[in-house]
Motif scaffolding. Structure first.
Motif, PDB file in Angstrom:
ATOM      1  N   LEU A   1       0.810  -1.232   0.000  1.00 25.46           N
ATOM      2  CA  LEU A   1       0.000   0.000   0.000  1.00 25.46           C
ATOM      3  C   LEU A   1       0.837   1.273   0.000  1.00 25.46           C
ATOM      4  CD1 LEU A   1      -2.738  -1.122   2.560  1.00 25.46           C
ATOM      5  CD2 LEU A   1      -2.932  -1.045   0.067  1.00 25.46           C
ATOM      6  N   LEU A   2       2.067   1.168   0.551  1.00 25.51           N
ATOM      7  CA  LEU A   2       2.880   2.385   0.730  1.00 25.51           C
ATOM      8  C   LEU A   2       4.135   2.383  -0.130  1.00 25.51           C
ATOM      9  CD1 LEU A   2       2.642   2.593   4.607  1.00 25.51           C
ATOM     10  CD2 LEU A   2       1.659   4.188   2.974  1.00 25.51           C
ATOM     11  N   GLY A   3       4.448   1.248  -0.731  1.00 22.33           N
ATOM     12  CA  GLY A   3       5.720   1.102  -1.443  1.00 22.33           C
ATOM     13  C   GLY A   3       6.732   0.453  -0.503  1.00 22.33           C
ATOM     14  N   ALA A   4       7.483  -0.520  -1.050  1.00 22.85           N
ATOM     15  CA  ALA A   4       8.366  -1.334  -0.209  1.00 22.85           C
ATOM     16  C   ALA A   4       9.332  -0.470   0.585  1.00 22.85           C
ATOM     17  CB  ALA A   4       9.125  -2.330  -1.073  1.00 22.85           C
ATOM     18  N   GLY A   5       9.284  -0.610   1.902  1.00 18.44           N
ATOM     19  CA  GLY A   5      10.233   0.047   2.785  1.00 18.44           C
ATOM     20  C   GLY A   5      10.100   1.555   2.895  1.00 18.44           C
ATOM     21  N   ARG A   6       9.005   2.125   2.425  1.00 20.89           N
ATOM     22  CA  ARG A   6       8.897   3.605   2.441  1.00 20.89           C
ATOM     23  C   ARG A   6       8.333   4.156   3.754  1.00 20.89           C
ATOM     24  NH1 ARG A   6       6.083   4.889  -3.310  1.00 20.89           N
ATOM     25  NH2 ARG A   6       7.668   4.068  -4.713  1.00 20.89           N
TER      26      ARG A   6
ATOM     27  N   ALA B   1       4.326   4.167 -12.544  1.00 20.81           N
ATOM     28  CA  ALA B   1       4.305   2.821 -11.939  1.00 20.81           C
ATOM     29  C   ALA B   1       4.875   2.844 -10.528  1.00 20.81           C
ATOM     30  CB  ALA B   1       5.084   1.847 -12.819  1.00 20.81           C
ATOM     31  N   GLU B   2       5.579   3.938 -10.191  1.00 20.66           N
ATOM     32  CA  GLU B   2       6.193   4.007  -8.859  1.00 20.66           C
ATOM     33  C   GLU B   2       5.285   4.631  -7.797  1.00 20.66           C
ATOM     34  OE1 GLU B   2      10.052   5.759  -9.249  1.00 20.66           O
ATOM     35  OE2 GLU B   2      10.759   4.071 -10.479  1.00 20.66           O
ATOM     36  N   TYR B   3       4.105   5.109  -8.217  1.00 23.25           N
ATOM     37  CA  TYR B   3       3.169   5.607  -7.204  1.00 23.25           C
ATOM     38  C   TYR B   3       2.739   4.457  -6.296  1.00 23.25           C
ATOM     39  CZ  TYR B   3       2.217  10.039  -9.638  1.00 23.25           C
ATOM     40  OH  TYR B   3       2.310  11.278 -10.211  1.00 23.25           O
ATOM     41  N   SER B   4       2.705   4.687  -4.996  1.00 24.63           N
ATOM     42  CA  SER B   4       2.092   3.707  -4.100  1.00 24.63           C
ATOM     43  C   SER B   4       0.580   3.843  -4.260  1.00 24.63           C
ATOM     44  CB  SER B   4       2.483   4.011  -2.654  1.00 24.63           C
ATOM     45  OG  SER B   4       1.858   5.217  -2.237  1.00 24.63           O
ATOM     46  N   PRO B   5      -0.198   2.817  -3.894  1.00 23.03           N
ATOM     47  CA  PRO B   5      -1.654   2.965  -3.948  1.00 23.03           C
ATOM     48  C   PRO B   5      -2.157   4.155  -3.122  1.00 23.03           C
ATOM     49  CG  PRO B   5      -1.096   0.651  -3.845  1.00 23.03           C
ATOM     50  CD  PRO B   5       0.196   1.397  -3.658  1.00 23.03           C
ATOM     51  N   VAL B   6      -1.512   4.472  -1.991  1.00 26.43           N
ATOM     52  CA  VAL B   6      -1.924   5.652  -1.206  1.00 26.43           C
ATOM     53  C   VAL B   6      -1.734   6.910  -2.056  1.00 26.43           C
ATOM     54  CG1 VAL B   6      -1.287   7.119   0.765  1.00 26.43           C
ATOM     55  CG2 VAL B   6      -1.587   4.661   1.093  1.00 26.43           C
ATOM     56  N   GLU B   7      -0.589   7.023  -2.718  1.00 32.46           N
ATOM     57  CA  GLU B   7      -0.340   8.187  -3.583  1.00 32.46           C
ATOM     58  C   GLU B   7      -1.292   8.185  -4.784  1.00 32.46           C
ATOM     59  OE1 GLU B   7       4.491   8.733  -2.767  1.00 32.46           O
ATOM     60  OE2 GLU B   7       3.792   7.492  -4.431  1.00 32.46           O
ATOM     61  N   ARG B   8      -1.494   6.989  -5.360  1.00 35.96           N
ATOM     62  CA  ARG B   8      -2.346   6.931  -6.566  1.00 35.96           C
ATOM     63  C   ARG B   8      -3.756   7.421  -6.274  1.00 35.96           C
ATOM     64  NH1 ARG B   8      -3.166   1.474  -9.281  1.00 35.96           N
ATOM     65  NH2 ARG B   8      -5.146   2.352  -9.955  1.00 35.96           N
ATOM     66  N   ALA B   9      -4.255   7.073  -5.095  1.00 31.49           N
ATOM     67  CA  ALA B   9      -5.612   7.520  -4.723  1.00 31.49           C
ATOM     68  C   ALA B   9      -5.661   9.057  -4.703  1.00 31.49           C
ATOM     69  CB  ALA B   9      -5.984   6.972  -3.354  1.00 31.49           C
ATOM     70  N   ILE B  10      -4.595   9.682  -4.219  1.00 27.62           N
ATOM     71  CA  ILE B  10      -4.567  11.164  -4.154  1.00 27.62           C
ATOM     72  C   ILE B  10      -4.465  11.729  -5.562  1.00 27.62           C
ATOM     73  CG2 ILE B  10      -3.320  13.167  -3.256  1.00 27.62           C
ATOM     74  CD1 ILE B  10      -2.307  11.291  -0.979  1.00 27.62           C
ATOM     75  N   VAL B  11      -3.539  11.184  -6.327  1.00 25.01           N
ATOM     76  CA  VAL B  11      -3.325  11.689  -7.697  1.00 25.01           C
ATOM     77  C   VAL B  11      -4.626  11.564  -8.503  1.00 25.01           C
ATOM     78  CG1 VAL B  11      -2.077  11.225  -9.860  1.00 25.01           C
ATOM     79  CG2 VAL B  11      -0.846  11.233  -7.677  1.00 25.01           C
TER      80      VAL B  11
END
Ligand SMILES: O=C(O)CCC(=O)C(=O)O
Length: 255
Positions: A83-88, A241-251
């Motif tokens: 959901l956040l991107g690996a290790g972010r 492709a590097e957006y996390s799902p949390v970021e994608r929802a905002i974008v």
């Protein structure tokens, strides 16, 4: 992009609705040990309802060491990676705070709450890219069936909050103002977070939610830790492709 825990459908649901459920995130036996420690802490007994004098006892503390730390399993980190991107994000080893909701104060049927709706984050000034809260997990520490006081969630409200925050840039918003602006908008669809001890509801950090009345028969235990990101969210990635799902929802909310 391959995910470790969730299906593509679950990720799409998270982006659209603002939450996804991680079933069996940690063992139910760990939840039972946590409940035992919380009963001790409250100075109350599970077998003596005569001592349950108020609808909610809020244990405003983060507690570490076993059994609390045992809720943070590899399955949870894998879900956070999805959901956040690996290790972010910064890994946690404590649980807290714990609003414990007692039965016997509100009669069924369960209804969506009329007040108490909020977006989390009293501890920081809100920007649409803030790193202070990357995810809002609701850790389910007791079985919560329909009507048992599961947290009420307004599906899709994370996108509304994202737009409100984006409009407030570059100044950003204090939490009180953010909640007041979100409150001007109608609810889309409210659901109750029902699950088994050991599940985790994983919410977008901007989701509007509220405590609901426990109209059931058992004591409801949850906690809602804050997951902090290592860096601010990046809402302008060169490679989408590097957006996390949390970021994608905002974008997506801002497009
Ligand atoms: O008690 C609940 O179900 C929700 C708690 C909550 O929203 C909070 O403490 O921020």
């Amino acid at each position: 992009m391959g995910y470790k825990v969730f299906s593509k459908g679950e990720i799409e649901q998270f982006i659209e609705d603002g939450y996804v459920v991680l079933r069996e995130a940690f063992p139910g036996s760990v939840a039972a040990e946590v409940r035992a420690r919380l009963w001790e802490k409250m100075g109350l007994r599970p077998d003596d309802p005569s001592g349950w004098k108020e609808p909610v006892v809020h244990i405003r503390e983060a507690l570490g060491g076993p059994p609390f730390s045992l809720a943070w399993t590899q399955r949870v980190w894998d879900a956070f990676d999805d959901l956040l991107g690996a290790g972010r994000y910064l890994k946690k080893d404590t649980l807290g705070w714990f609003p414990v909701a007692f039965p016997g104060f509100d009669a069924p049927p369960w209804k969506p709450p009329e007040k108490g709706w909020h977006v989390d984050g009293i501890q920081f000034h809100h920007h649409v890219y803030s790193r202070d809260q990357g995810l809002l997990p609701i850790v389910i520490l007791s079985d919560i069936g329909p009507g048992d006081g599961g947290t009420a969630i307004d599906l899709g409200s994370h996108k509304l909050a994202a737009r409100i925050m984006a409009e407030s840039e570059p100044e950003g918003l204090e939490i009180k103002e953010l909640c007041a602006r979100v409150a001007k908008h109608p609810f889309k669809r409210v659901v109750e977070a029902n699950g088994r001890a050991g599940d985790m509801f994983l919410h977008h950090p901007f989701i509007r939610h509220a405590r609901s009345a426990n109209t059931g028969k058992s004591v409801r235990f949850i906690c809602n830790p804050c997951i902090v990101l290592k860096e601010q969210m990046n809402l302008k990635r060169a490679n989408p492709a590097e957006y996390s799902p949390v970021e994608r929802a905002i974008v997506e909310a801002l497009s």
